[in-house]
Design an enzyme around this catalytic site. Structure first.
Site, PDB file in Angstrom:
ATOM      1  N   GLY A   1       0.870  -1.282   0.022  1.00  0.00           N
ATOM      2  CA  GLY A   1      -0.017   0.107   0.038  1.00  0.00           C
ATOM      3  C   GLY A   1       0.569   1.303   0.021  1.00  0.00           C
ATOM      4  O   GLY A   1       1.945   1.380  -0.310  1.00  0.00           O
ATOM      5  N   SER A   2       0.356   2.223   0.341  1.00  0.00           N
ATOM      6  CA  SER A   2       0.950   3.601   0.387  1.00  0.00           C
ATOM      7  C   SER A   2       2.275   3.591   1.462  1.00  0.00           C
ATOM      8  O   SER A   2       2.075   3.036   2.398  1.00  0.00           O
ATOM      9  CB  SER A   2       0.095   4.743   0.988  1.00  0.00           C
ATOM     10  OG  SER A   2      -0.573   4.804   1.824  1.00  0.00           O
ATOM     11  N   THR A   3       3.086   4.584   0.968  1.00  0.00           N
ATOM     12  CA  THR A   3       3.994   4.650   1.974  1.00  0.00           C
ATOM     13  C   THR A   3       3.781   5.358   3.461  1.00  0.00           C
ATOM     14  O   THR A   3       4.217   4.937   4.411  1.00  0.00           O
ATOM     15  CB  THR A   3       5.328   5.582   1.422  1.00  0.00           C
ATOM     16  OG1 THR A   3       5.835   5.057   0.311  1.00  0.00           O
ATOM     17  CG2 THR A   3       6.409   5.816   2.490  1.00  0.00           C
TER      18      THR A   3
ATOM     19  N   ALA B   1       0.819   4.895   5.022  1.00  0.00           N
ATOM     20  CA  ALA B   1       0.010   3.705   5.733  1.00  0.00           C
ATOM     21  C   ALA B   1       1.451   2.734   6.247  1.00  0.00           C
ATOM     22  O   ALA B   1       1.302   2.230   7.349  1.00  0.00           O
ATOM     23  CB  ALA B   1      -0.792   3.133   5.099  1.00  0.00           C
ATOM     24  N   GLY B   2       2.314   2.595   5.382  1.00  0.00           N
ATOM     25  CA  GLY B   2       3.523   1.656   5.584  1.00  0.00           C
ATOM     26  C   GLY B   2       4.257   1.889   6.900  1.00  0.00           C
ATOM     27  O   GLY B   2       4.784   1.241   7.584  1.00  0.00           O
TER      28      GLY B   2
ATOM     29  N   GLU C   1       5.657  -3.442   1.011  1.00  0.00           N
ATOM     30  CA  GLU C   1       5.872  -2.941  -0.385  1.00  0.00           C
ATOM     31  C   GLU C   1       5.030  -1.850  -0.560  1.00  0.00           C
ATOM     32  O   GLU C   1       3.821  -1.696  -0.688  1.00  0.00           O
ATOM     33  CB  GLU C   1       5.324  -4.547  -1.169  1.00  0.00           C
ATOM     34  CG  GLU C   1       5.848  -4.116  -2.928  1.00  0.00           C
ATOM     35  CD  GLU C   1       4.823  -3.395  -3.607  1.00  0.00           C
ATOM     36  OE1 GLU C   1       4.992  -1.973  -3.819  1.00  0.00           O
ATOM     37  OE2 GLU C   1       3.951  -3.943  -4.041  1.00  0.00           O
TER      38      GLU C   1
ATOM     39  N   CYS D   1       2.515   0.604  -8.396  1.00  0.00           N
ATOM     40  CA  CYS D   1       3.577   1.206  -7.735  1.00  0.00           C
ATOM     41  C   CYS D   1       5.051   1.232  -8.311  1.00  0.00           C
ATOM     42  O   CYS D   1       5.640   2.232  -8.090  1.00  0.00           O
ATOM     43  CB  CYS D   1       3.781   0.647  -6.257  1.00  0.00           C
ATOM     44  SG  CYS D   1       3.861  -1.374  -6.704  1.00  0.00           S
TER      45      CYS D   1
END
Length: 474
Positions: A223-225, A227-228, A245, A279
């Site tokens: 997902g998004s950076t 959220a990561g 990822e 991505c």
């Protein structure tokens, strides 16, 4: 679907809360997906925890046989599944057929073969006696997947985790809640033991509860950076292993000797695949100053020539974005780009697509790499063309990004291109193409993530090592 479902402990249950799943091209409701509650997450984790001992003790050959039946069941459902995914997220049907209809079965068979011919233990000589090194499943896995490649990205977690002997809770994105249940249907048809795979969909609250759950041993997230980073903070505090990822802003380096016709043909997928909702896309086009105008014209012509329309039509190159929110986000970035660079293609909602969340393929020229449209992940069909002077300057520009997930180099001199590829700080990069390889690790560096998926390394991500020291002969 008139009611929302979740799949826990081998059974479908009615979800206590639901959210509409909307077709990207028509803006009409497809059905109802679950909006998982914390108590439903708790039940799914408990089921996975209960099933863990039995599944991890199942011999690898038996697990492999079940995974092959799982693959068969998914492949049988493939035509319906890939059509459903295209309706959910707007993916062109030609791409969805492979990514969502065939790829999950391929992955299950790959990891079934890997554990079938592998060994859980090896013996190593030691100064005194010997050591048995064991590979054991990490335990209960929380898999959180996005909407852009819903079946493929889920399978990249499900296949190695189950092959390793782990059990799992899959939390799918609300936008693609319906197709996630295909995994549940196929798992039950294949005879996967109850509780080994549990499936639900939900938003950030459900995801956060799952990530921090005391019954979870590992988290796998795509997902998004942003959220990561939040997930990484939680897992760091809990000392919980995590695979992330995340986003990207990859560069396509076009060298001065490149065959431009072949390069543009390759950029069709490397830079515009899945409506720009990918991505690893090469969304920054780095062009030599000696051929800059030529490259700009060619990339603009590529964008203008792409067929925008119904994702269920085989002729379509660019379908709608997944949601109104995503469409507005991309259009806002295009407005930013108008103040930073020169618009040479696209830049608006296509006039012939009044319904659905479409954005015309868009290209900006005369872009400085410091511009927002060159640094921030847009996640739509928007490219920037950036000039460079020397090979080293191209490498420096490619590396001048917080991200490092993908990239491409285009040249008639493969060795020269490969040397440049070696110098780009990224997790993956292609020479005159970009194509994930099931047998090779995929993942990013910097803000693009932690850990790797695919290949034997993808299996190792779901295993822990134990050393048993013994005195005497082996």
């Amino acid at each position: 679907m008139s009611t929302a479902s979740i799949f826990i402990d081998g059974e479908f249950r009615s979800a206590s809360k639901s959210t509409p799943v909307i077709e990207a091209a028509t803006e009409q409701q497809l059905g109802l997906g679950s909006a998982a509650t914390e108590s439903e997450v708790d039940a799914a984790v408990a089921a996975a925890r209960s099933a863990l001992i039995g599944w991890q003790r199942t011999p690898a050959t038996e697990r492999a046989a079940i995974l092959r039946r799982f693959a068969d069941a998914l492949q049988q459902r493939g035509p319906d599944t890939h059509t459903l995914c295209s309706r959910e997220n707007g993916m062109p049907i030609r791409l969805s057929k492979g990514a969502n209809g065939l790829y999950p079965a391929l992955l299950l068979r790959y990891y079934a073969d890997l554990v079938d011919r592998g060994a859980d233990e090896e013996t190593r000589p030691a100064a005194i006696g010997h050591t048995i090194v064991r590979r054991e499943p990490v335990g209960v896995v929380a898999a959180i997947t996005p909407w852009n490649y819903p079946q493929a990205l889920a399978a990249m977690k499900i296949a190695p985790a189950l092959a390793a002997g782990c059990t799992m809770v899959l939390k799918a994105a609300p936008e693609t809640a319906l197709d996630a249940l295909v995994f549940a249907e196929a798992a039950r048809a294949a005879g996967l033991p109850a509780g080994v795979l549990n499936v639900l969909a939900g938003g950030p609250q459900a995801g956060a509860h799952l990530v921090s759950h005391p019954g979870v041993d590992k988290v796998a997230f795509t997902g998004s950076t942003a959220a990561g980073r939040a997930i990484a903070e939680t897992c760091g505090r809990l000392l919980r292993p995590v695979t992330l990822e995340l986003g990207g802003k990859s560069a396509a380096i076009i060298l001065d000797d490149a065959n431009l016709e072949a390069t543009v043909k390759g950029l069709r997928s490397a830079s515009f695949v899945n409506n720009g909702q990918t991505c690893h896309l090469s969304s920054r086009i780095l062009a030599p100053r000696s051929r800059y105008d030529e490259v700009v014209d060619a990339v603009a012509a590529l964008a203008d020539g792409l067929v925008v329309g119904d994702p269920l039509q085989k002729s379509t190159d660019i379908g709608p974005l997944v949601s109104k929110r995503q469409q507005q986000r991309v259009l806002e970035y295009i407005e930013v780009g108008r103040s930073e660079a020169k618009l040479v293609a696209g830049g608006a909602v296509p006039a012939d697509q009044p319904q659905g969340w479409f954005v015309a393929p868009t290209v900006f020229a005369d872009v400085d790499n410091s511009a927002r449209i060159a640094q921030e992940e847009i996640f739509g069909p928007v490219l920037t063309v950036i000039p460079y002077g020397s090979d080293q300057e191209a490498i420096d520009i490619a590396n001048d990004s917080e991200f490092g997930l993908g990239g491409t180099v285009w040249s008639q001199d493969v060795e020269r291109a490969t040397e440049i590829a070696r110098a780009v700080h990224t997790g993956t990069i292609g020479v005159n193409e970009y194509q994930l390889d099931v047998n090779a690790p995929f993942g990013g560096v910097k803000a693009s993530g932690l850990g790797r998926e695919l290949g034997p390394e993808g299996l190792a991500a779901y295993q822990v090592l134990k050393s048993i020291y013994r005195v005497g002969p082996a």
